[in-house]
Design an enzyme around this catalytic site. Structure first.
Site, short mmCIF file in Angstrom:
data_model
loop_
_atom_site.label_atom_id
_atom_site.label_comp_id
_atom_site.label_asym_id
_atom_site.label_seq_id
_atom_site.Cartn_x
_atom_site.Cartn_y
_atom_site.Cartn_z
N GLU A 120 0.83 -1.22 0.00
CA GLU A 120 0.00 0.00 0.00
C GLU A 120 0.86 1.25 0.00
O GLU A 120 0.56 2.25 -0.67
CB GLU A 120 -0.93 -0.01 1.22
CG GLU A 120 -1.92 1.16 1.27
CD GLU A 120 -1.41 2.36 2.06
OE1 GLU A 120 -2.07 3.40 2.01
OE2 GLU A 120 -0.35 2.25 2.71
N ASP A 174 -7.92 1.21 8.33
CA ASP A 174 -6.58 1.80 8.27
C ASP A 174 -6.42 2.85 9.37
O ASP A 174 -7.40 3.49 9.77
CB ASP A 174 -6.34 2.44 6.89
CG ASP A 174 -4.86 2.55 6.54
OD1 ASP A 174 -4.01 2.19 7.38
OD2 ASP A 174 -4.55 2.99 5.42
#
EC number: 2.3.2.5
Length: 383
Positions: free
Chosen positions: A226, A270
Protein backbone atom coordinates in the site's frame (compact mmCIF):
# COMPACT_ATOMS: atom_id res chain seq x y z
CA UNK A 1 -2.20 7.80 2.11
CA UNK A 2 -2.02 11.55 1.69
CA UNK A 3 -5.13 13.42 2.50
CA UNK A 4 -6.47 16.39 0.68
CA UNK A 5 -9.63 17.90 -0.63
CA UNK A 6 -11.05 16.63 -3.84
CA UNK A 7 -13.73 18.48 -5.75
CA UNK A 8 -17.10 16.84 -5.99
CA UNK A 9 -19.22 17.25 -9.12
CA UNK A 10 -22.42 19.08 -8.46
CA UNK A 11 -25.66 18.50 -10.31
CA UNK A 12 -26.41 21.50 -12.52
CA UNK A 13 -29.97 22.44 -13.22
CA UNK A 14 -30.73 23.17 -16.86
CA UNK A 15 -32.65 26.25 -17.94
CA UNK A 16 -36.33 25.80 -18.31
CA UNK A 17 -37.82 26.56 -21.72
CA UNK A 18 -40.60 29.13 -22.02
CA UNK A 19 -44.08 27.69 -22.05
CA UNK A 20 -46.76 28.83 -24.40
CA UNK A 21 -49.75 30.46 -22.75
CA UNK A 22 -52.34 27.72 -22.20
CA UNK A 23 -55.81 28.12 -23.64
CA UNK A 24 -58.51 28.91 -21.06
CA UNK A 25 -59.92 25.70 -19.59
CA UNK A 26 -63.46 24.75 -20.45
CA UNK A 27 -65.75 24.86 -17.43
CA UNK A 28 -69.09 23.41 -16.54
CA UNK A 29 -71.26 24.14 -13.60
CA UNK A 30 -71.71 21.21 -11.23
CA UNK A 31 -74.84 21.30 -9.11
CA UNK A 32 -74.14 21.37 -5.38
CA UNK A 33 -76.03 18.13 -4.80
CA UNK A 34 -73.70 16.27 -7.16
CA UNK A 35 -70.51 17.98 -5.94
CA UNK A 36 -70.33 16.50 -2.42
CA UNK A 37 -70.36 12.79 -3.44
CA UNK A 38 -67.70 13.45 -6.07
CA UNK A 39 -65.49 15.25 -3.55
CA UNK A 40 -65.83 12.38 -1.09
CA UNK A 41 -64.96 9.87 -3.82
CA UNK A 42 -61.90 11.90 -4.83
CA UNK A 43 -60.71 12.11 -1.22
CA UNK A 44 -61.15 8.36 -0.77
CA UNK A 45 -59.15 7.54 -3.92
CA UNK A 46 -56.40 9.99 -2.93
CA UNK A 47 -56.23 8.46 0.55
CA UNK A 48 -55.82 4.95 -0.87
CA UNK A 49 -53.03 6.02 -3.22
CA UNK A 50 -51.28 7.92 -0.42
CA UNK A 51 -51.39 4.85 1.86
CA UNK A 52 -49.93 2.64 -0.87
CA UNK A 53 -47.18 5.19 -1.56
CA UNK A 54 -46.24 5.48 2.15
CA UNK A 55 -45.94 1.70 2.53
CA UNK A 56 -43.70 1.45 -0.54
CA UNK A 57 -41.61 4.45 0.51
CA UNK A 58 -41.05 3.17 4.05
CA UNK A 59 -39.70 -0.08 2.63
CA UNK A 60 -37.27 1.55 0.23
CA UNK A 61 -36.21 4.88 1.70
CA UNK A 62 -33.38 3.34 3.75
CA UNK A 63 -31.94 1.48 0.78
CA UNK A 64 -28.98 3.12 -0.97
CA UNK A 65 -28.87 3.46 -4.72
CA UNK A 66 -27.00 1.13 -7.06
CA UNK A 67 -25.63 -2.38 -6.47
CA UNK A 68 -26.21 -2.17 -2.73
CA UNK A 69 -29.98 -2.37 -3.27
CA UNK A 70 -29.60 -6.13 -3.05
CA UNK A 71 -27.95 -5.87 0.35
CA UNK A 72 -29.47 -7.50 3.40
CA UNK A 73 -32.08 -5.78 5.51
CA UNK A 74 -30.39 -6.48 8.83
CA UNK A 75 -31.88 -6.13 12.25
CA UNK A 76 -30.35 -5.33 15.61
CA UNK A 77 -29.24 -8.23 17.79
CA UNK A 78 -31.10 -8.84 21.05
CA UNK A 79 -29.22 -7.54 24.08
CA UNK A 80 -28.31 -11.03 25.30
CA UNK A 81 -26.82 -11.86 21.90
CA UNK A 82 -24.87 -8.58 21.84
CA UNK A 83 -23.35 -9.40 25.22
CA UNK A 84 -22.48 -12.91 24.07
CA UNK A 85 -20.76 -11.67 20.91
CA UNK A 86 -18.75 -9.11 22.87
CA UNK A 87 -17.88 -11.76 25.45
CA UNK A 88 -16.37 -13.99 22.78
CA UNK A 89 -13.69 -11.38 22.05
CA UNK A 90 -10.42 -11.84 23.93
CA UNK A 91 -8.40 -8.63 24.46
CA UNK A 92 -5.34 -10.60 25.61
CA UNK A 93 -5.44 -12.79 22.49
CA UNK A 94 -5.88 -9.79 20.20
CA UNK A 95 -2.90 -7.99 21.70
CA UNK A 96 -0.42 -10.74 22.48
CA UNK A 97 -1.26 -13.47 19.99
CA UNK A 98 -2.24 -11.40 16.96
CA UNK A 99 -0.87 -7.85 17.27
CA UNK A 100 2.64 -8.25 18.67
CA UNK A 101 3.89 -10.64 15.94
CA UNK A 102 2.93 -7.95 13.40
CA UNK A 103 4.95 -5.16 15.07
CA UNK A 104 8.07 -5.63 12.95
CA UNK A 105 9.53 -3.82 9.97
CA UNK A 106 7.65 -5.41 7.05
CA UNK A 107 8.45 -3.43 3.92
CA UNK A 108 7.69 -5.22 0.62
CA UNK A 109 10.23 -7.89 -0.23
CA UNK A 110 11.82 -7.85 3.24
CA UNK A 111 12.23 -10.84 5.60
CA UNK A 112 9.79 -9.16 8.00
CA UNK A 113 7.19 -8.89 5.26
CA UNK A 114 7.49 -12.60 4.47
CA UNK A 115 7.38 -13.44 8.18
CA UNK A 116 4.15 -11.50 8.68
CA UNK A 117 2.53 -12.92 5.56
CA UNK A 118 3.27 -16.48 6.68
CA UNK A 119 1.92 -15.64 10.15
CA UNK A 120 -1.35 -14.38 8.63
CA UNK A 121 -1.71 -17.53 6.53
CA UNK A 122 -0.89 -19.87 9.40
CA UNK A 123 -3.31 -18.15 11.76
CA UNK A 124 -6.17 -18.31 9.28
CA UNK A 125 -5.52 -22.01 8.64
CA UNK A 126 -5.94 -22.84 12.33
CA UNK A 127 -9.56 -21.64 12.37
CA UNK A 128 -12.12 -24.43 12.50
CA UNK A 129 -14.53 -22.65 10.13
CA UNK A 130 -12.32 -23.75 7.24
CA UNK A 131 -11.25 -20.71 5.25
CA UNK A 132 -10.23 -20.88 1.59
CA UNK A 133 -6.88 -19.08 1.46
CA UNK A 134 -5.26 -17.76 -1.71
CA UNK A 135 -2.07 -15.88 -2.46
CA UNK A 136 -2.04 -13.24 -5.16
CA UNK A 137 1.70 -13.05 -5.78
CA UNK A 138 3.28 -10.88 -8.46
CA UNK A 139 6.35 -8.84 -9.33
CA UNK A 140 6.04 -5.12 -10.04
CA UNK A 141 8.39 -2.41 -11.20
CA UNK A 142 8.98 0.18 -8.48
CA UNK A 143 11.23 3.25 -8.02
CA UNK A 144 13.63 1.00 -6.07
CA UNK A 145 13.62 -1.77 -8.68
CA UNK A 146 11.49 -4.87 -9.24
CA UNK A 147 9.85 -6.15 -6.05
CA UNK A 148 7.77 -9.19 -5.17
CA UNK A 149 4.37 -8.62 -3.56
CA UNK A 150 1.78 -11.03 -2.15
CA UNK A 151 -1.83 -10.36 -1.20
CA UNK A 152 -3.52 -12.81 1.16
CA UNK A 153 -7.18 -13.47 0.33
CA UNK A 154 -9.22 -15.57 2.77
CA UNK A 155 -12.81 -16.41 1.81
CA UNK A 156 -15.03 -18.35 4.17
CA UNK A 157 -17.21 -19.85 1.43
CA UNK A 158 -15.89 -19.19 -2.10
CA UNK A 159 -19.13 -20.52 -3.58
CA UNK A 160 -21.34 -17.94 -1.87
CA UNK A 161 -22.98 -15.47 -4.21
CA UNK A 162 -22.09 -12.35 -2.22
CA UNK A 163 -19.14 -11.26 -0.12
CA UNK A 164 -18.77 -8.88 2.79
CA UNK A 165 -15.10 -7.99 2.39
CA UNK A 166 -12.92 -6.60 5.17
CA UNK A 167 -9.50 -5.40 4.07
CA UNK A 168 -6.31 -3.83 5.39
CA UNK A 169 -2.67 -3.61 4.31
CA UNK A 170 0.08 -5.50 6.10
CA UNK A 171 3.20 -3.87 4.66
CA UNK A 172 5.01 -1.05 6.45
CA UNK A 173 6.44 2.11 4.93
CA UNK A 174 10.02 2.10 3.66
CA UNK A 175 12.33 4.62 5.35
CA UNK A 176 16.06 5.27 4.79
CA UNK A 177 18.30 2.62 6.35
CA UNK A 178 19.68 5.08 8.91
CA UNK A 179 16.17 5.92 10.20
CA UNK A 180 14.65 4.55 13.39
CA UNK A 181 12.66 1.34 12.79
CA UNK A 182 9.11 1.96 11.62
CA UNK A 183 6.67 -0.79 12.61
CA UNK A 184 3.41 0.97 11.69
CA UNK A 185 1.32 0.02 14.70
CA UNK A 186 -1.73 1.98 13.54
CA UNK A 187 -0.57 1.73 9.92
CA UNK A 188 -1.71 -1.06 9.74
CA UNK A 189 -0.76 -3.69 12.31
CA UNK A 190 -3.80 -2.98 14.47
CA UNK A 191 -6.27 -3.34 11.56
CA UNK A 192 -4.68 -6.70 10.67
CA UNK A 193 -4.94 -7.90 14.26
CA UNK A 194 -8.57 -6.80 14.41
CA UNK A 195 -9.43 -8.92 11.38
CA UNK A 196 -7.72 -11.95 12.92
CA UNK A 197 -9.48 -11.47 16.26
CA UNK A 198 -12.88 -11.09 14.60
CA UNK A 199 -12.38 -14.31 12.63
CA UNK A 200 -11.26 -16.16 15.77
CA UNK A 201 -13.98 -14.81 18.07
CA UNK A 202 -16.77 -15.62 15.58
CA UNK A 203 -15.20 -18.89 14.42
CA UNK A 204 -18.06 -21.18 15.46
CA UNK A 205 -20.80 -18.92 14.10
CA UNK A 206 -18.95 -18.49 10.81
CA UNK A 207 -18.53 -22.25 10.52
CA UNK A 208 -22.27 -22.77 10.96
CA UNK A 209 -23.03 -20.11 8.35
CA UNK A 210 -20.74 -21.94 5.93
CA UNK A 211 -22.44 -25.28 6.67
CA UNK A 212 -25.87 -23.90 5.87
CA UNK A 213 -24.53 -22.39 2.62
CA UNK A 214 -25.57 -18.85 3.45
CA UNK A 215 -25.74 -16.66 0.32
CA UNK A 216 -23.54 -14.04 2.01
CA UNK A 217 -20.04 -14.92 3.21
CA UNK A 218 -17.14 -13.14 4.87
CA UNK A 219 -13.92 -12.39 3.02
CA UNK A 220 -10.71 -11.05 4.58
CA UNK A 221 -8.04 -9.40 2.42
CA UNK A 222 -4.54 -8.53 3.62
CA UNK A 223 -2.94 -6.29 1.02
CA UNK A 224 0.76 -5.84 0.31
CA UNK A 225 2.42 -2.71 -1.05
CA UNK A 226 0.00 0.00 0.00
CA UNK A 227 2.76 2.40 0.95
CA UNK A 228 4.76 4.44 -1.56
CA UNK A 229 8.41 3.43 -1.86
CA UNK A 230 9.64 6.88 -2.91
CA UNK A 231 6.87 9.43 -3.41
CA UNK A 232 3.14 8.83 -3.40
CA UNK A 233 1.66 8.73 -6.87
CA UNK A 234 -0.52 6.60 -9.14
CA UNK A 235 2.41 4.34 -10.04
CA UNK A 236 4.13 4.33 -6.65
CA UNK A 237 1.43 3.23 -4.20
CA UNK A 238 -1.39 0.71 -3.84
CA UNK A 239 0.61 -2.03 -5.57
CA UNK A 240 -1.35 -4.89 -4.03
CA UNK A 241 -4.83 -3.42 -4.31
CA UNK A 242 -4.29 -2.34 -7.92
CA UNK A 243 -3.19 -5.84 -8.90
CA UNK A 244 -5.89 -7.66 -6.95
CA UNK A 245 -8.76 -5.47 -8.14
CA UNK A 246 -7.72 -6.03 -11.75
CA UNK A 247 -7.42 -9.77 -11.16
CA UNK A 248 -10.84 -9.99 -9.49
CA UNK A 249 -12.41 -7.99 -12.29
CA UNK A 250 -11.28 -10.59 -14.82
CA UNK A 251 -12.03 -13.72 -12.74
CA UNK A 252 -15.47 -15.32 -13.20
CA UNK A 253 -17.70 -15.89 -10.17
CA UNK A 254 -20.94 -17.72 -10.77
CA UNK A 255 -23.03 -17.23 -13.86
CA UNK A 256 -22.33 -13.99 -15.69
CA UNK A 257 -20.50 -12.41 -12.78
CA UNK A 258 -16.95 -11.71 -11.64
CA UNK A 259 -15.26 -11.89 -8.27
CA UNK A 260 -15.21 -8.14 -7.93
CA UNK A 261 -18.95 -7.99 -8.63
CA UNK A 262 -19.48 -10.48 -5.80
CA UNK A 263 -18.23 -7.90 -3.27
CA UNK A 264 -21.35 -6.39 -1.77
CA UNK A 265 -19.48 -4.15 0.65
CA UNK A 266 -15.73 -3.43 0.83
CA UNK A 267 -14.75 -2.28 4.33
CA UNK A 268 -11.20 -0.92 4.45
CA UNK A 269 -9.58 -0.51 7.88
CA UNK A 270 -6.58 1.80 8.27
CA UNK A 271 -4.82 4.01 10.83
CA UNK A 272 -6.54 2.48 13.85
CA UNK A 273 -5.38 2.28 17.45
CA UNK A 274 -4.57 5.83 18.52
CA UNK A 275 -6.74 7.42 21.25
CA UNK A 276 -9.93 9.30 20.41
CA UNK A 277 -10.21 8.54 16.69
CA UNK A 278 -12.92 10.10 14.58
CA UNK A 279 -14.47 8.42 11.56
CA UNK A 280 -16.65 9.94 8.86
CA UNK A 281 -18.81 8.59 6.08
CA UNK A 282 -16.86 9.16 2.88
CA UNK A 283 -19.35 7.79 0.35
CA UNK A 284 -23.13 8.32 0.17
CA UNK A 285 -23.66 4.82 -1.24
CA UNK A 286 -22.48 3.26 2.03
CA UNK A 287 -23.71 5.89 4.49
CA UNK A 288 -26.34 3.41 5.59
CA UNK A 289 -23.66 1.04 6.92
CA UNK A 290 -21.62 3.83 8.47
CA UNK A 291 -24.65 4.91 10.46
CA UNK A 292 -25.20 1.30 11.49
CA UNK A 293 -21.69 1.35 13.03
CA UNK A 294 -22.53 4.63 14.74
CA UNK A 295 -25.71 3.12 16.17
CA UNK A 296 -23.81 0.09 17.44
CA UNK A 297 -21.26 2.34 19.14
CA UNK A 298 -24.07 4.21 20.91
CA UNK A 299 -25.77 0.99 21.94
CA UNK A 300 -22.60 -0.58 23.35
CA UNK A 301 -21.96 2.64 25.27
CA UNK A 302 -25.44 2.50 26.82
CA UNK A 303 -24.84 -1.15 27.77
CA UNK A 304 -21.52 -0.22 29.43
CA UNK A 305 -19.66 -2.52 27.03
CA UNK A 306 -17.05 0.06 25.96
CA UNK A 307 -14.00 1.15 27.95
CA UNK A 308 -12.76 4.72 28.47
CA UNK A 309 -15.60 5.91 26.27
CA UNK A 310 -17.48 8.98 27.52
CA UNK A 311 -20.11 10.45 25.21
CA UNK A 312 -17.77 13.25 24.14
CA UNK A 313 -15.37 10.80 22.44
CA UNK A 314 -17.83 9.19 20.04
CA UNK A 315 -15.78 7.67 17.22
CA UNK A 316 -18.34 7.72 14.42
CA UNK A 317 -19.19 11.30 13.56
CA UNK A 318 -21.83 12.92 11.40
CA UNK A 319 -20.99 15.64 8.91
CA UNK A 320 -18.46 15.95 6.13
CA UNK A 321 -14.99 14.36 6.47
CA UNK A 322 -11.99 16.71 6.72
CA UNK A 323 -10.87 15.64 3.24
CA UNK A 324 -10.73 12.75 0.80
CA UNK A 325 -8.14 10.03 1.29
CA UNK A 326 -6.30 7.94 -1.27
CA UNK A 327 -6.01 4.40 0.03
CA UNK A 328 -6.39 0.76 -0.98
CA UNK A 329 -10.09 1.20 -1.67
CA UNK A 330 -9.47 3.32 -4.78
CA UNK A 331 -8.93 0.47 -7.32
CA UNK A 332 -12.12 -1.21 -6.07
CA UNK A 333 -14.12 2.01 -5.95
CA UNK A 334 -13.22 2.75 -9.57
CA UNK A 335 -14.70 -0.61 -10.53
CA UNK A 336 -18.04 0.16 -8.92
CA UNK A 337 -17.58 -1.62 -5.58
CA UNK A 338 -19.43 -0.01 -2.63
CA UNK A 339 -16.75 1.14 -0.16
CA UNK A 340 -16.92 1.85 3.56
CA UNK A 341 -13.61 3.47 4.54
CA UNK A 342 -12.89 3.08 8.24
CA UNK A 343 -9.88 5.38 8.63
CA UNK A 344 -9.14 7.84 11.41
CA UNK A 345 -9.37 11.39 10.09
CA UNK A 346 -7.54 13.53 10.96
CA UNK A 347 -4.68 11.04 10.86
CA UNK A 348 -3.05 10.03 14.16
CA UNK A 349 -0.26 12.39 15.26
CA UNK A 350 2.25 9.50 15.00
CA UNK A 351 1.47 8.89 11.32
CA UNK A 352 4.58 7.95 9.32
CA UNK A 353 6.93 8.45 12.26
CA UNK A 354 8.87 5.97 14.37
CA UNK A 355 6.46 6.84 17.19
CA UNK A 356 3.78 4.76 15.47
CA UNK A 357 4.59 1.93 17.86
CA UNK A 358 2.96 -0.25 20.48
CA UNK A 359 3.88 2.25 23.19
CA UNK A 360 1.60 4.89 21.67
CA UNK A 361 -1.42 2.70 21.06
CA UNK A 362 -4.52 3.09 23.21
CA UNK A 363 -5.67 -0.42 24.19
CA UNK A 364 -9.23 0.59 25.20
CA UNK A 365 -9.80 2.12 21.77
CA UNK A 366 -8.50 -1.00 20.01
CA UNK A 367 -10.76 -3.27 22.05
CA UNK A 368 -13.76 -0.95 21.66
CA UNK A 369 -13.36 -1.08 17.89
CA UNK A 370 -13.19 -4.87 17.99
CA UNK A 371 -16.51 -4.93 19.86
CA UNK A 372 -18.25 -2.54 17.48
CA UNK A 373 -17.03 -4.48 14.47
CA UNK A 374 -17.93 -7.87 15.95
CA UNK A 375 -21.54 -6.80 16.51
CA UNK A 376 -21.65 -5.29 13.02
CA UNK A 377 -20.46 -8.57 11.46
CA UNK A 378 -22.90 -10.65 13.50
CA UNK A 379 -25.79 -8.45 12.38
CA UNK A 380 -24.75 -8.10 8.74
CA UNK A 381 -24.07 -11.82 8.26
CA UNK A 382 -26.98 -12.98 10.39
CA UNK A 383 -24.74 -14.99 12.72
Amino acid sequence: MPSGGRGRPRLQVGERSLLERPSPPKRRLIPRAQLLPQLLLALTVASVFYTIWRIWHSQTEELPLGRELRGPLIGSLPEARVRRVVGQLDPHRLWNTFLRPLLVVRTPGSPGNLQVRKFLEATLRTLSAGWHIELDSFTASTPVGPLDFSNVVATLDPGAARHLTLACHYDSKLFPSDSAPFVGATDSAVPCSLLLELAQALDQELGKAKERAAPMTLQLIFLDGEEALKQWGPKDSLYGSRHLAQLMESTPHGLGSTRIQAIELFMLLDLLGAPNPTFYSHFPRTARWFHRLRSIEKRLHRLNLLQSHPWEVMYFQTGEPPGSVEDDHIPFLRRGVPVLHLIATPFPSVWHTSDDSEANLHPPTVHNLSRILAVFLAEYLGL
